[in-house]
Every structure is written in C-alpha cells, then in structure tokens.
Design a protein around this motif. Structure first.
Motif, mmCIF file in Angstrom:
data_model
loop_
_atom_site.group_PDB
_atom_site.id
_atom_site.type_symbol
_atom_site.label_atom_id
_atom_site.label_comp_id
_atom_site.label_asym_id
_atom_site.label_seq_id
_atom_site.Cartn_x
_atom_site.Cartn_y
_atom_site.Cartn_z
ATOM 1 N N GLY A 75 -30.065 -25.255 -16.350
ATOM 2 C CA GLY A 75 -28.889 -25.959 -15.825
ATOM 3 C C GLY A 75 -28.379 -27.023 -16.778
ATOM 4 N N ILE A 76 -29.304 -27.657 -17.535
ATOM 5 C CA ILE A 76 -28.897 -28.662 -18.523
ATOM 6 C C ILE A 76 -28.096 -28.001 -19.634
ATOM 7 C CG2 ILE A 76 -29.727 -30.352 -20.205
ATOM 8 C CD1 ILE A 76 -32.184 -30.754 -18.432
ATOM 9 N N PHE A 77 -28.562 -26.821 -20.073
ATOM 10 C CA PHE A 77 -27.815 -26.077 -21.087
ATOM 11 C C PHE A 77 -26.445 -25.659 -20.553
ATOM 12 C CE2 PHE A 77 -31.930 -24.398 -23.265
ATOM 13 C CZ PHE A 77 -32.148 -25.670 -23.762
ATOM 14 N N GLY A 78 -26.423 -25.300 -19.262
ATOM 15 C CA GLY A 78 -25.163 -24.875 -18.651
ATOM 16 C C GLY A 78 -24.141 -25.988 -18.584
ATOM 17 N N VAL A 79 -24.576 -27.189 -18.220
ATOM 18 C CA VAL A 79 -23.634 -28.305 -18.118
ATOM 19 C C VAL A 79 -23.174 -28.742 -19.508
ATOM 20 C CG1 VAL A 79 -25.199 -30.321 -18.183
ATOM 21 C CG2 VAL A 79 -23.176 -30.359 -16.729
ATOM 22 N N THR A 80 -24.042 -28.580 -20.509
ATOM 23 C CA THR A 80 -23.638 -28.867 -21.892
ATOM 24 C C THR A 80 -22.554 -27.894 -22.336
ATOM 25 O OG1 THR A 80 -25.874 -29.649 -22.406
ATOM 26 C CG2 THR A 80 -24.448 -29.108 -24.271
ATOM 27 N N GLY A 175 -22.522 -22.355 -27.486
ATOM 28 C CA GLY A 175 -22.730 -20.942 -27.180
ATOM 29 C C GLY A 175 -24.188 -20.547 -27.272
ATOM 30 N N MET A 176 -24.893 -21.094 -28.246
ATOM 31 C CA MET A 176 -26.330 -20.810 -28.388
ATOM 32 C C MET A 176 -27.095 -21.315 -27.162
ATOM 33 S SD MET A 176 -26.888 -21.635 -32.459
ATOM 34 C CE MET A 176 -28.586 -21.021 -32.516
ATOM 35 N N LEU A 177 -26.730 -22.494 -26.676
ATOM 36 C CA LEU A 177 -27.372 -23.037 -25.478
ATOM 37 C C LEU A 177 -27.064 -22.164 -24.260
ATOM 38 C CD1 LEU A 177 -26.797 -26.877 -25.912
ATOM 39 C CD2 LEU A 177 -28.882 -25.573 -26.375
ATOM 40 N N SER A 178 -25.838 -21.637 -24.199
ATOM 41 C CA SER A 178 -25.448 -20.772 -23.091
ATOM 42 C C SER A 178 -26.286 -19.495 -23.066
ATOM 43 C CB SER A 178 -23.962 -20.417 -23.205
ATOM 44 O OG SER A 178 -23.585 -19.464 -22.247
ATOM 45 N N ALA A 179 -26.520 -18.914 -24.257
ATOM 46 C CA ALA A 179 -27.348 -17.703 -24.339
ATOM 47 C C ALA A 179 -28.789 -18.005 -23.930
ATOM 48 C CB ALA A 179 -27.301 -17.133 -25.753
ATOM 49 N N ALA A 180 -29.293 -19.166 -24.342
ATOM 50 C CA ALA A 180 -30.648 -19.563 -23.944
ATOM 51 C C ALA A 180 -30.723 -19.734 -22.436
ATOM 52 C CB ALA A 180 -31.041 -20.856 -24.655
ATOM 53 N N GLN A 181 -29.648 -20.304 -21.845
ATOM 54 C CA GLN A 181 -29.610 -20.473 -20.394
ATOM 55 C C GLN A 181 -29.685 -19.127 -19.680
ATOM 56 O OE1 GLN A 181 -25.850 -21.427 -18.688
ATOM 57 N NE2 GLN A 181 -26.695 -22.243 -16.790
ATOM 58 N N LEU A 204 -27.558 -26.553 -9.528
ATOM 59 C CA LEU A 204 -28.037 -27.805 -8.938
ATOM 60 C C LEU A 204 -28.628 -28.719 -10.004
ATOM 61 C CD1 LEU A 204 -28.679 -29.566 -6.470
ATOM 62 C CD2 LEU A 204 -30.830 -28.293 -6.227
ATOM 63 N N ILE A 205 -29.451 -28.165 -10.883
ATOM 64 C CA ILE A 205 -30.058 -28.959 -11.956
ATOM 65 C C ILE A 205 -28.979 -29.491 -12.898
ATOM 66 C CG2 ILE A 205 -31.558 -28.853 -13.991
ATOM 67 C CD1 ILE A 205 -33.254 -26.797 -12.364
#
Length: 309
Positions: A75-80, A175-181, A204-205
């Motif tokens: 979720g942290i990666f998603g909000v980033t 984008g890299m964070l999104s793929a990790a998410q 939620l996170i």
C-alpha cells in the motif's frame, strides 16, 4: 469479449483517474491531500465490496509475526505511485505520465520474474524478453524525443528539458514501485485467500501512510476561489482506482496475467492519447503526432513480446 472490454475500460480509466486527481490537487492545494482523499474513497468502496464478497474485513493477527514485513508495504508503494502521477501529470502530460511508469513496471517486472522476488514464480530472462524490453525502451525514447524536438522548435529552454528528465526518472521509479506492489499484493491475496481483501488492505495501508504524511506536513487546505465551481467529478478518482483493482481481479483468472497486462496497456495508451489530444477534464492540450503514435505501438509490441512469449 466482455473480459477484453473490461480490460480496455479499466485501462482507459487509469489516466482519467490521474487527470481527475490532478484537478483535485489544484482544488485542495496539496498532492498529499488529493492522494489521501482518493485513497480514502477507494478504501471505503473496497471495504463495502469485501464485506459483500467475503463477509469479513479481518484476518488472523498471527500473520503479522508469521509473514515477512514486506507483505504489508504494498500500500505504501501504491500511494507513492498515485502521488507521483498527480505530480507528473501537469509536468509531462498524460501520455508521458503513462509511459514512464510503464517503463519502470517492465524493468521491475523482469527483475521480479528473473529472481523470483516476493515469493513469485521464477521466469528467467531470455533473449526474446530482452528484445521485448529493448522495443519498450525504443518506444519510450521515440515518444519522449519527439516531444523534445517539438519543444526545441518552440524555443523551449534547455533548463526546462533537464528538469523534465528528473520528472521522467521519478516516473520510472514510481512504476518500479507499482510493479513491486503488484507482486506483493499477489502473495498477500494468497495468504489471505482473497484477492479482494488483499486489494482492500493494500488501499487501507496506503491511506494510513498518506494520513501520517498529512499529519506531519500539515498542508494548508485551500479550495480554489474562482468564478467556476469545482466540478463534481474531481471526487471520483478513488472510485476509479478501486474499480481498476477489481477489474484486474476479474480479468487475470479469465485471460491470464500476460494478456491482461497487454489489454490494460492498450486501454492506458488510448486514454492518455485522448486526454492529451483533446484536453479532457480540464487538462492541458498536448496534440499527439503520428510519430508518437508509432512509438507507442512499438512500445506495446515490446510489452506483448515480454508478457506473451
């Protein structure tokens, strides 16, 4: 046919969500407040859907000690990623706000697959997948370089171009964070035995994370004052984001991960082209050239090779 239509629609919806959230950021005066609003609305919608589907929002607390800590940071990666899109949109336009993160997603996706990160299945890098990655890179370079040539014709300053490079790099990292998410949420769905509940907890996170940032930074809420009223649609970005997650949940079991990525990417490109060309949802017009469309098609061909071969 229905699955393909859903994939295209949720793909088109993602750049629309970015445009909506960018408008929300203008109204609220802060990208963090815009992200918090979007994530909160999306979380509420996913909570309702999770209750309907699974009849519960809870899971055994022992999972916190039994599972690796990275399971809970998707979720942290998603909000980033969401906040990055809000910041990138006015700087790069809709098309580049889509293609730079896609490049990052492809890079991270290949890394995750090659090494089996986040407990995912190993899919070693092959020559054909390297060729696909090169095509993606050429497509991105083509689309961006054409914009640079247009800017030079209009005598844009070099300092502005160098500033855009920083934003593009930021887009790739997001984008890299999104793929990790996506990889993390895939494992979370297996642990919770529910992909819908995994999507809810990811949102939620992310919401709690951005809430902490808002509390620390204390951005000043300032609704813009103008003769024009703020449009009602600026509040629905979170709903589109939640529907995107649910669309993925529906699509992947039917057509497979590889084909779903390709279908959604086509929707992404269509949506971003329409927004840039026509300035939809009060966004800035950035007319599209034939050469840019060709570059994007090269990029799509690269993704097809990576995901389907």
């Amino acid at each position: 046919m229905l699955a393909i239509m859903i994939g295209l629609i949720i793909g088109i919806g993602l750049p629309i969500q970015t445009s909506i959230n960018s408008r929300l950021k203008i109204a609220l005066g802060s990208p963090f407040l815009a992200s918090l609003t979007s994530f909160t609305i999306g979380t509420i919608l996913l909570a309702i859907i999770t209750l309907i589907a699974d009849h519960s929002l809870f899971f055994p607390l022992r999972l916190f000690s039994e599972e690796p800590i990275w399971l809970w940071i998707g979720g942290i990666f998603g909000v980033t990623y969401l906040t990055a899109n809000i910041l990138l949109f006015p700087k790069l336009g809709s098309v580049q706000t889509v293609i730079m993160p896609v490049l990052g997603q492809i890079i991270m996706g290949l890394i995750v697959d090659n090494f089996g990160l986040f407990y995912s299945l190993k899919d070693p890098l092959t020559l054909i997948r390297i060729l696909g990655a090169i095509l993606v890179l050429l497509g991105v370079i083509g689309a961006v370089s054409i914009n640079e040539l247009i800017n030079k014709r209009h005598h844009k300053m070099d300092s502005e171009s160098s500033g855009l490079f920083i934003w593009r790099l930021f887009g790739i990292i997001a984008g890299m964070l999104s793929a990790a998410q996506a990889a993390i949420n895939g494992h979370l769905g297996g642990v919770l035995h529910s992909t819908v509940k995994a999507a809810f907890f990811s949102f939620l996170i992310g919401t709690l994370c951005i809430l902490v940032i808002v509390i620390i930074t204390r951005p000043k809420l300032q609704m813009i004052k103008s003769e024009k009223r703020n449009p009602w649609w600026m509040w629905i970005g979170g709903i589109i984001g939640a529907l995107y997650i649910l669309g993925n949940v529906y699509l992947v079991p039917i057509v497979g991960t590889g084909l779903s990525v390709v279908i959604i990417l086509l929707g992404l490109m269509i949506g971003s082209l329409l927004i840039d060309q026509f300035g939809i949802l009060e966004s800035k017009k950035n007319p599209i050239t034939v050469a840019q469309i060709i570059s994007l098609l090269v990029m799509v061909c690269g993704v097809v090779i990576i995901r389907l071969f």
